[in-house]
Design an enzyme around this catalytic site. Structure first.
Site, PDB file in Angstrom:
ATOM      1  N   SER A   2       0.851  -1.181   0.000  1.00 51.25           N
ATOM      2  CA  SER A   2       0.000   0.000   0.000  1.00 51.25           C
ATOM      3  C   SER A   2       0.892   1.237   0.000  1.00 51.25           C
ATOM      4  CB  SER A   2      -0.901   0.001   1.233  1.00 51.25           C
ATOM      5  OG  SER A   2      -0.109   0.258   2.374  1.00 51.25           O
ATOM      6  N   LYS A   3       0.239   2.365  -0.026  1.00 47.14           N
ATOM      7  CA  LYS A   3       0.948   3.641  -0.161  1.00 47.14           C
ATOM      8  C   LYS A   3       2.055   3.831   0.876  1.00 47.14           C
ATOM      9  CE  LYS A   3      -1.823   7.178  -2.338  1.00 47.14           C
ATOM     10  NZ  LYS A   3      -2.922   8.092  -2.110  1.00 47.14           N
TER      11      LYS A   3
END
Ligand code: GLU
Length: 471
Positions: free
Chosen positions: A237-238
């Site tokens: 994820s980010k």
């Protein structure tokens, strides 16, 4: 039968690297078998789908070169067709209207949870005749008994029991069809032979197969590919860094490096690491994809990127580098030619952003010296060699690498110094750092005027140091 695969993103964000890998696997499978690849935009969630996201997906696919033979097809353009199928299922008694209130569904769920049962709809409305004019959802009448066997190309045989599934909603109260219905209708209408998608969809597969069979159709082949993890083992994820394909472009990654990196995430062919597109098409086999999730490793991506930067045609790299020079406020259309800069730097950068940063000095005076380099090379002992270099360079007729090299050799010889004792101070003076391409090429590309100006600046710098230590 012609192989046909599809990539079916929901346009609710950027194109994620995980999505891009699924797209790549689908694309490769189609290309390998001389088949077709379709792009389908699953935009039925009107609240979350955005035009920007559609653009980001199209941009990402184009940048990666994953060209599609059909599409983009939009699900929002096909509501009539979905309703036609829902109507058919209703008429055949394979679907039914349900008007259970939210309260009833909540109560049902709570009871099941308390009894430690899997929450599922109890089929309350199956036999009821609900008026089409009153608010309702439509549910698919899932078989109560039997198994569904998925012979997944990646996961092998996976068995589901119908008694674990329930009558899923295929049309909401607002009239919009749901994911499992639209996917089935689309895969069928588009003649998809192989569904390649993330394994987060594996649990949807038996439901989709049941709907397909109720329409009298055979299911396609399935391949559910594992997800990508970050370096800490959590789903990528980010917070692990860049996850959007276009972010990699901004970071100066070449599309072929990202594709090469993605194909190796969960797939291998012996110990080969470098896979140009044609090799991928030839060697890729969806059934060789690992079942286990793979972890994203940025260092490896950079290593591949460096490989492609090093080995590609300088003219192409120059075209791709150009916007990154622009980001630094440099107009790369002025001298020196960017392609010559690339040829000089090709071995030295892991990304186009890094190449732009280490090439800025060719176009503009640097702001400050690298501290360590200045401390080591711009010392009082370097004053005389630098001054002599300046004179030698100023009197050169031809500002060509060969003559420039000779000038450094001559000055070193005259002073009885090793060439490095002259070339390094000269390099720091002209470049600001201790590393650059060969001194001859560097001086040549920087140009006479800027070289002499920067040598003067270095002489002043050393003079100041001498004055300071004298006082
Ligand atoms: N639209 C789904 C998603 O983005 C993919 C559905 C599918 O491939 O069947 O996760």
């Amino acid at each position: 039968m012609t192989v046909k695969t599809r990539f079916a993103p929901s346009p609710t964000g950027y194109l994620h690297v995980g999505g891009a890998r699924t797209a790549l696997f689908s694309w490769l499978h189609a290309r390998k078998h001389g088949g077709k690849f379709v792009l389908r935009i699953e935009d039925t969630d009107l609240q979350r789908s955005t035009a920007e996201s559609i653009n980001a997906i199209l941009e990402g696919m184009t940048w990666l070169g994953l060209e599609y033979d059909d599409g983009p097809l939009y699900q929002t353009h096909r509501f009539e067709r979905y309703n036609e199928i829902i109507q058919r299922l209703l008429e055949d008694g394979l679907a039914y209207r349900c008007d259970c209130s939210q309260e009833r569904l909540d109560r049902l769920r709570e009871g099941q949870m308390q009894r430690k049962e899997k929450p599922r709809y109890d089929g309350h409305c199956r036999g009821r005749k609900i008026d089409a004019g009153s608010p309702h959802v439509v549910r698919f009448c899932n078989p109560d008994t039997g198994n569904i066997i998925v012979n997944d190309l990646v996961r092998g045989k996976v068995v589901f029991h119908n008694n674990e599934l329930d009558d899923l909603v295929i049309r909401r109260t607002d009239g919009s069809p749901t994911y499992n219905l639209t996917v089935v209708v689309d895969d069928l209408d588009m003649g998809i032979t192989t569904v390649i998608r993330g394994d987060d969809h594996l649990n949807n597969t038996p439901r989709q197969i049941n709907i397909l069979q109720s329409l009298g159709q055979e299911p396609p082949e399935y391949a559910h590919v594992p997800m990508i993890l970050g370096d800490d083992g959590a789903r990528l994820s980010k917070r692990h860094g860049a996850v959007s394909v276009m972010e990699y472009r901004r970071q100066g990654i070449l599309p072929e490096a990202l594709l090469n990196y993605l194909v190796r995430l969960g797939w291998s062919h012996g110990d080969q690491e470098i896979f140009p597109i044609d090799d991928m098409i030839e060697l890729f086999d969806i059934s060789d994809v690992n079942r286990a999730a793979s972890s994203f490793n940025t260092d490896k991506l950079l290593w591949l990127n460096q490989h492609y930067i090093k080995n590609d045609d300088p003219a192409r790299i120059a075209r791709l580098l150009s916007p990154h020079m622009g980001e630094l406020g440099i107009d790369p259309s002025v001298d020196p030619p960017l392609v010559d800069v690339v040829a000089a730097q090709q071995e030295r950068a892991q990304s186009l952003v890094e190449m732009a940063q280490i090439s800025a000095f060719f176009y503009q005076d640097f702001e400050e010296y690298d501290e360590t380099a200045a401390k080591k090379h711009l010392r009082p002992v370097a004053y005389d060699p630098l001054q002599r270099m300046r004179a030698a360079l100023e009197s050169l007729d031809r500002w060509e690498p060969e003559a420039l090299h000779q000038a450094v050799v001559d000055v070193s010889g005259a002073l009885d110094l090793k060439m490095g004792k002259v070339a390094q101070p000269l390099r720091v003076a002209v470049v600001g750092r201790a590393a650059s391409p060969g001194i001859d090429v560097t001086l040549h590309l920087v140009g006479r005027e800027a070289c002499l100006r920067r040598i003067d600046r270095a002489l002043d710098f050393i003079q100041k140091r001498m004055d300071e230590s004298a006082s």
